[in-house]
Design a protein around this motif. Sequence first.
Motif, PDB file in Angstrom:
ATOM      1  N   ALA A   1       0.672  -1.362  -0.117  1.00  0.00           N
ATOM      2  CA  ALA A   1      -0.420  -0.395  -0.094  1.00  0.00           C
ATOM      3  C   ALA A   1       0.657   1.440  -0.080  1.00  0.00           C
ATOM      4  N   ALA A   2       1.962   1.323   0.827  1.00  0.00           N
ATOM      5  CA  ALA A   2       2.976   2.812   0.767  1.00  0.00           C
ATOM      6  C   ALA A   2       3.387   2.414  -0.553  1.00  0.00           C
ATOM      7  N   VAL A   3       4.269   1.607  -1.004  1.00  0.00           N
ATOM      8  CA  VAL A   3       4.586   2.024  -2.636  1.00  0.00           C
ATOM      9  C   VAL A   3       3.771   2.455  -3.834  1.00  0.00           C
ATOM     10  N   ARG A   4       2.946   1.644  -3.089  1.00  0.00           N
ATOM     11  CA  ARG A   4       1.859   1.789  -4.418  1.00  0.00           C
ATOM     12  C   ARG A   4       1.214   3.073  -4.625  1.00  0.00           C
ATOM     13  N   LEU A   5       1.147   3.731  -2.770  1.00  0.00           N
ATOM     14  CA  LEU A   5       0.820   4.891  -3.307  1.00  0.00           C
ATOM     15  C   LEU A   5       1.883   6.175  -3.985  1.00  0.00           C
ATOM     16  N   MET A   6       3.120   6.190  -3.077  1.00  0.00           N
ATOM     17  CA  MET A   6       3.787   6.712  -4.213  1.00  0.00           C
ATOM     18  C   MET A   6       4.208   6.784  -5.307  1.00  0.00           C
ATOM     19  N   PHE A   7       3.079   5.757  -6.876  1.00  0.00           N
ATOM     20  CA  PHE A   7       3.418   5.146  -7.627  1.00  0.00           C
ATOM     21  C   PHE A   7       1.975   6.128  -7.775  1.00  0.00           C
ATOM     22  N   SER A   8       0.626   6.322  -7.077  1.00  0.00           N
ATOM     23  CA  SER A   8      -0.239   7.031  -7.351  1.00  0.00           C
ATOM     24  C   SER A   8      -0.390   8.500  -7.653  1.00  0.00           C
ATOM     25  N   PHE A   9       0.884   8.811  -6.758  1.00  0.00           N
ATOM     26  CA  PHE A   9       1.028   9.930  -6.744  1.00  0.00           C
ATOM     27  C   PHE A   9       1.865  10.909  -7.714  1.00  0.00           C
ATOM     28  N   ALA A  10       3.307  10.209  -8.011  1.00  0.00           N
ATOM     29  CA  ALA A  10       3.485  10.162  -9.853  1.00  0.00           C
ATOM     30  C   ALA A  10       2.542  10.265 -10.427  1.00  0.00           C
ATOM     31  N   LYS A  11       1.189   9.733 -10.607  1.00  0.00           N
ATOM     32  CA  LYS A  11       0.752   9.393 -11.687  1.00  0.00           C
ATOM     33  C   LYS A  11      -0.564  11.282 -11.502  1.00  0.00           C
ATOM     34  N   SER A  12      -0.460  11.804 -10.329  1.00  0.00           N
ATOM     35  CA  SER A  12      -1.542  12.353  -9.938  1.00  0.00           C
ATOM     36  C   SER A  12      -0.353  13.783 -10.311  1.00  0.00           C
ATOM     37  N   ARG A  13       0.697  13.864 -10.346  1.00  0.00           N
ATOM     38  CA  ARG A  13       1.175  14.732 -10.745  1.00  0.00           C
ATOM     39  C   ARG A  13       1.966  14.466 -11.773  1.00  0.00           C
ATOM     40  N   ALA A  14       1.404  13.797 -12.747  1.00  0.00           N
ATOM     41  CA  ALA A  14       1.760  14.154 -14.056  1.00  0.00           C
ATOM     42  C   ALA A  14       3.265  13.527 -14.464  1.00  0.00           C
ATOM     43  N   MET A  15       3.681  13.103 -13.472  1.00  0.00           N
ATOM     44  CA  MET A  15       5.533  12.776 -13.166  1.00  0.00           C
ATOM     45  C   MET A  15       5.922  11.840 -14.775  1.00  0.00           C
ATOM     46  N   GLY A  16       4.883  11.296 -15.120  1.00  0.00           N
ATOM     47  CA  GLY A  16       4.895  10.178 -16.356  1.00  0.00           C
ATOM     48  C   GLY A  16       6.113   9.000 -16.264  1.00  0.00           C
ATOM     49  N   LEU A  17       5.647   8.551 -14.757  1.00  0.00           N
ATOM     50  CA  LEU A  17       6.372   7.451 -14.384  1.00  0.00           C
ATOM     51  C   LEU A  17       5.374   6.495 -14.576  1.00  0.00           C
ATOM     52  N   PRO A  18       6.488   4.943 -14.701  1.00  0.00           N
ATOM     53  CA  PRO A  18       5.621   3.549 -14.810  1.00  0.00           C
ATOM     54  C   PRO A  18       5.546   3.230 -13.179  1.00  0.00           C
ATOM     55  N   ASP A  19       3.614   3.036 -13.469  1.00  0.00           N
ATOM     56  CA  ASP A  19       3.724   2.328 -12.186  1.00  0.00           C
ATOM     57  C   ASP A  19       3.895   1.051 -11.861  1.00  0.00           C
ATOM     58  N   PRO A  20       4.622   0.216 -11.384  1.00  0.00           N
ATOM     59  CA  PRO A  20       4.763  -1.732 -10.689  1.00  0.00           C
ATOM     60  C   PRO A  20       4.143  -2.474 -10.444  1.00  0.00           C
TER      61      PRO A  20
END
Length: 505
Positions: A274-293
Amino acid sequence: MPRPTQRKPGAPFYFRVRVPADLVDSVGRRELSYSLQTNEEAEAKRLFAAEMAKHLAHWEALRKGPQPIPLQTITALCGEFYREWVQSLTAEPGPAGVWTGISEINKRLSGLEGEERQQALADWYGLTADGLLLRHGLVPDEFSYRRLLDHLHDTVTRATETLSRRAEGDYGPDPHENRFPASVVVPSPPPQAPRRKPGASLSGLFAEWEKQARADGKPEKTIRDFRHKVEELRAFLKHERIPDIRPADIVRWLDYLRDEKKLSGKTIGQKYLAAVRLMFSFAKSRAMGLPDPTEGLKVKIPKRQTTRDKGFTDQEARQILAAARRGAGISERMADHMRRAYRWVPWICAHTGARVNEITQIRREDLLTVDGIPCLCITPDAGAVKTGQHRIVPLHPQLVRDGLVEEMKALPRGPVFHVAGKSAKGTGGRLAGWVREHAKITDPALQPNHAWRHRMKTVCRRVGIDGEWADHLQGHANPRASGGYGEWEVAALYREVCKLPDYDA
């Protein structure tokens, strides 16, 4: 002279330096501390020097104050962002529908005007802009910063168009690539090592999330806990390059946590993943263009076997409260706050069902009288409250008759059950041991402190206290929309509290 630090032999070296006193307010912290991701001393020294040069350049720019940034430099910054985002998603751009949705968001942002537009652009692209500026040691004036946000929005619109074509299988020439300068040119740049794109590494992404989390008022405990989970993943992978992390790598990590560290499925799924998933969800919300593994990954949580109810029985409750009343385990050498804790905290938990640390952090000033009714105010001002919301809990008449109010009134302002300046959790931990050792409740299936919360629900059902009233008294979040309407008047709460029977201890 600052140098890399190591917590123990074989552990990664850390970059840790104090921020100059005159820049603490500008930087937002007194100390910088993060892993250098290596346990080789020579490499750590090299990385430390490079990081130190970067921060020295940034601090010097802060001292000079905001400076105008020319359009060419702003466009080049946007070009860096464009190339990194498009390149990271070119191989697997995802379904075209995703980019259609992002395109609609872009159009809505483009339709805004004035301050509303500026605020929206700051919300969407502020962290990205801050990362680009920090990378090049730039501190812009207000006009340049607004200009950068505006151009970042235009860049995201163009990148969305390109990635939408990629998602449909069109890998033809990119019409937008050549509009950006080849590189960012900053006059007389200080020497510094190349730096990864903010957010492209796990530590970089966490740093961006941490900044937003602090702005949102997230508890320090939550930030520390999430940092630990991200560092665990980084240590397992032996690298932190997000574009190189695959879903299969996350699955291997989850299996390692289960098989090697022997963590439960619930802990793995609801804490680590859950903690790691939240990091990638945050990246999506900020349009960082990072993949979500982590996308689509789940952890199976087996049904837990139980051998008894989670709450204290009537007999166990009486046994604990009797031990508290007669002063079991209390000695003359014991600190006054622990004497009070052993005497009163079990009784307060029995009559409120509150979390034990919500009670151990109570202060003298949290004792209130509302409409003639003695109450305790459980508030984040005193310490962590899980819901983040204060609540007023009327004291049961038995607590008043037994002398809790008089004893608290005789105390000075400050904590009642712990030493000022120290954590109330220490008292809670000692209470759990006291229940085992002195109240003789030794069943390993019970959680000595949390069992009061389960028991409270049982007693409320027994005496006819409605679930909504019980939830509010105990501080359980109400998921229904109606729960946010109206007030919980103390007189009405006291009516429900009085339904709870006395304990014959």
